[in-house]
Design a protein around this motif. Structure first.
Motif, PDB file in Angstrom:
ATOM      1  N   VAL A 290      18.184  23.135 -24.887  1.00  0.00           N
ATOM      2  CA  VAL A 290      17.233  24.232 -25.054  1.00  0.00           C
ATOM      3  C   VAL A 290      16.942  24.820 -23.676  1.00  0.00           C
ATOM      4  O   VAL A 290      16.594  24.089 -22.751  1.00  0.00           O
ATOM      5  N   VAL A 291      17.108  26.127 -23.555  1.00  0.00           N
ATOM      6  CA  VAL A 291      16.749  26.841 -22.325  1.00  0.00           C
ATOM      7  C   VAL A 291      15.330  27.381 -22.525  1.00  0.00           C
ATOM      8  O   VAL A 291      15.068  28.116 -23.482  1.00  0.00           O
ATOM      9  N   ALA A 292      14.423  26.973 -21.625  1.00  0.00           N
ATOM     10  CA  ALA A 292      13.007  27.330 -21.788  1.00  0.00           C
ATOM     11  C   ALA A 292      12.513  28.087 -20.550  1.00  0.00           C
ATOM     12  O   ALA A 292      12.683  27.607 -19.441  1.00  0.00           O
ATOM     13  N   PRO A 293      11.901  29.253 -20.735  1.00  0.00           N
ATOM     14  CA  PRO A 293      11.381  29.988 -19.573  1.00  0.00           C
ATOM     15  C   PRO A 293      10.318  29.188 -18.826  1.00  0.00           C
ATOM     16  O   PRO A 293      10.323  29.151 -17.599  1.00  0.00           O
ATOM     17  N   HIS A 294       9.418  28.559 -19.576  1.00  0.00           N
ATOM     18  CA  HIS A 294       8.332  27.775 -18.984  1.00  0.00           C
ATOM     19  C   HIS A 294       8.297  26.402 -19.636  1.00  0.00           C
ATOM     20  O   HIS A 294       8.666  26.290 -20.809  1.00  0.00           O
ATOM     21  N   PRO A 295       7.806  25.387 -18.888  1.00  0.00           N
ATOM     22  CA  PRO A 295       7.609  24.087 -19.540  1.00  0.00           C
ATOM     23  C   PRO A 295       6.669  24.317 -20.725  1.00  0.00           C
ATOM     24  O   PRO A 295       5.705  25.050 -20.570  1.00  0.00           O
ATOM     25  N   ASP A 296       6.952  23.789 -21.850  1.00  0.00           N
ATOM     26  CA  ASP A 296       6.246  23.847 -23.155  1.00  0.00           C
ATOM     27  C   ASP A 296       6.920  24.815 -24.130  1.00  0.00           C
ATOM     28  O   ASP A 296       6.786  24.648 -25.342  1.00  0.00           O
ATOM     29  N   ASP A 297       7.670  25.810 -23.653  1.00  0.00           N
ATOM     30  CA  ASP A 297       8.334  26.733 -24.585  1.00  0.00           C
ATOM     31  C   ASP A 297       9.411  26.017 -25.408  1.00  0.00           C
ATOM     32  O   ASP A 297       9.589  26.314 -26.593  1.00  0.00           O
ATOM     33  N   GLY A 298      10.127  25.100 -24.776  1.00  0.00           N
ATOM     34  CA  GLY A 298      11.179  24.359 -25.493  1.00  0.00           C
ATOM     35  C   GLY A 298      10.595  23.508 -26.604  1.00  0.00           C
ATOM     36  O   GLY A 298      11.099  23.488 -27.731  1.00  0.00           O
ATOM     37  N   GLU A 299       9.480  22.827 -26.297  1.00  0.00           N
ATOM     38  CA  GLU A 299       8.819  21.988 -27.304  1.00  0.00           C
ATOM     39  C   GLU A 299       8.272  22.860 -28.426  1.00  0.00           C
ATOM     40  O   GLU A 299       8.430  22.555 -29.606  1.00  0.00           O
ATOM     41  N   LEU A 300       7.586  23.943 -28.061  1.00  0.00           N
ATOM     42  CA  LEU A 300       6.971  24.823 -29.060  1.00  0.00           C
ATOM     43  C   LEU A 300       8.013  25.400 -30.017  1.00  0.00           C
ATOM     44  O   LEU A 300       7.780  25.499 -31.212  1.00  0.00           O
ATOM     45  N   GLY A 301       9.169  25.797 -29.473  1.00  0.00           N
ATOM     46  CA  GLY A 301      10.160  26.499 -30.285  1.00  0.00           C
ATOM     47  C   GLY A 301      11.123  25.586 -31.019  1.00  0.00           C
ATOM     48  O   GLY A 301      11.570  25.920 -32.121  1.00  0.00           O
TER      49      GLY A 301
ATOM     50  N   ASP B 212       9.137  37.218 -19.183  1.00  0.00           N
ATOM     51  CA  ASP B 212       9.975  36.067 -18.807  1.00  0.00           C
ATOM     52  C   ASP B 212      10.805  35.573 -19.994  1.00  0.00           C
ATOM     53  O   ASP B 212      11.921  35.084 -19.821  1.00  0.00           O
ATOM     54  N   HIS B 213      10.231  35.655 -21.192  1.00  0.00           N
ATOM     55  CA  HIS B 213      10.965  35.181 -22.377  1.00  0.00           C
ATOM     56  C   HIS B 213      12.129  36.125 -22.679  1.00  0.00           C
ATOM     57  O   HIS B 213      13.232  35.683 -22.995  1.00  0.00           O
ATOM     58  N   THR B 214      11.859  37.423 -22.585  1.00  0.00           N
ATOM     59  CA  THR B 214      12.914  38.415 -22.797  1.00  0.00           C
ATOM     60  C   THR B 214      14.025  38.231 -21.767  1.00  0.00           C
ATOM     61  O   THR B 214      15.219  38.225 -22.106  1.00  0.00           O
ATOM     62  N   ALA B 215      13.630  38.031 -20.503  1.00  0.00           N
ATOM     63  CA  ALA B 215      14.633  37.843 -19.439  1.00  0.00           C
ATOM     64  C   ALA B 215      15.424  36.558 -19.669  1.00  0.00           C
ATOM     65  O   ALA B 215      16.647  36.528 -19.486  1.00  0.00           O
ATOM     66  N   ALA B 216      14.741  35.485 -20.081  1.00  0.00           N
ATOM     67  CA  ALA B 216      15.422  34.200 -20.307  1.00  0.00           C
ATOM     68  C   ALA B 216      16.465  34.342 -21.412  1.00  0.00           C
ATOM     69  O   ALA B 216      17.543  33.749 -21.344  1.00  0.00           O
ATOM     70  N   SER B 217      16.140  35.138 -22.420  1.00  0.00           N
ATOM     71  CA  SER B 217      17.069  35.364 -23.526  1.00  0.00           C
ATOM     72  C   SER B 217      18.338  36.054 -23.013  1.00  0.00           C
ATOM     73  O   SER B 217      19.465  35.618 -23.285  1.00  0.00           O
TER      74      SER B 217
END
Ligand code: ZN
Length: 227
Positions: free
Chosen positions: A6-17, A110-115
């Motif tokens: 899982v590629v996550a922009p911020h710590p916690d995004d990977g867990e949440l998603g 950041d999420h859009t850029a990470a995508s």
């Protein structure tokens, strides 16, 4: 070599998603990991030390085989060559079969850029002549996990048996999800809403909880199989 990354922009995004899917995959014997792109240092709540401790705890709860951080600037993720190359090099090192990245449509830039970075890096990692360290690596599939905007899922992963683990992993980020809310996602209601989303999609399958994903390509599906 990882099965799921899982590629996550911020710590916690990977867990949440994807936390439920990661927990289920681990229980089924797959290898799993999360690569955070930033340390979340621009977040309104929590010190860097607190957040680093939370990452360790959440990774332990999910039984991750790998947790890493590219240390790109929080608030400064951009689909630019330097960041593409950093992520592509990481993909060559980690050699994941399947990558999950944030859905592009999201209120957080950041999420859009990470995508976009993930799409570009998955492509670059496989190019023999790309100016990159490491052996070329072709990711089998790239999927997207939703963030803060409405979306239509392409497929659902049943995670009823892992919803508690998902919740524990998310709540390990005490600095973000306990105490006062600072936005619709940061605070206790953010977790409630994400759990309700899983309940909502689980209901379509006649199960308690399911995690939704978006696929850019058609997904193989056999209507008479329960797999
Ligand atoms: Zn985020």
């Amino acid at each position: 070599m990882l099965d799921l990354l899982v590629v996550a922009p911020h710590p916690d995004d990977g867990e949440l998603g994807c936390g439920g899917t990661l927990a289920r995959a681990k229980a089924e014997g797959l290898t799993t990991g999360i690569l955070d792109l930033t340390r979340g240092e621009m977040g309104s709540k929590g010190s860097a030390e607190e957040r680093a401790r939370e990452v360790v705890e959440a990774s332990r709860i999910l039984g991750l085989d790998f947790r890493g951080n590219l240390e790109l600037p929080d608030g400064g993720l951009m689909d630019v060559p330097e960041q593409r190359l950093r992520l592509a090099e990481a993909l060559r090192r980690l050699r994941p079969r399947i990558v999950f990245a944030p859905l592009e449509a999201d209120r957080h830039p950041d999420h859009t850029a990470a995508s976009r970075l993930a799409v570009a890096a998955v492509h670059l990692a496989g190019l023999r002549k790309a100016p990159l360290e490491g052996e070329p690596h072709r990711v089998e599939r790239l999927f997207f996990y939703p963030g803060n905007h409405p979306f239509t899922p392409s497929f659902l992963v049943k995670i009823s048996a892992f919803i508690d683990r998902w919740e524990q992993a998310v709540l390990a980020y005490k600095s973000q999800f306990a105490g006062e809310a600072v936005s619709e996602t940061v605070g206790p209601k953010g977790v409630e809403a994400r759990k309700a989303l899983r309940r909502h999609f689980g209901n379509y399958l006649g199960v308690d909880y399911a995690e939704p994903f978006v696929s850019p390509l058609p997904v193989l599906y056999t209507p008479w199989s329960r797999a």
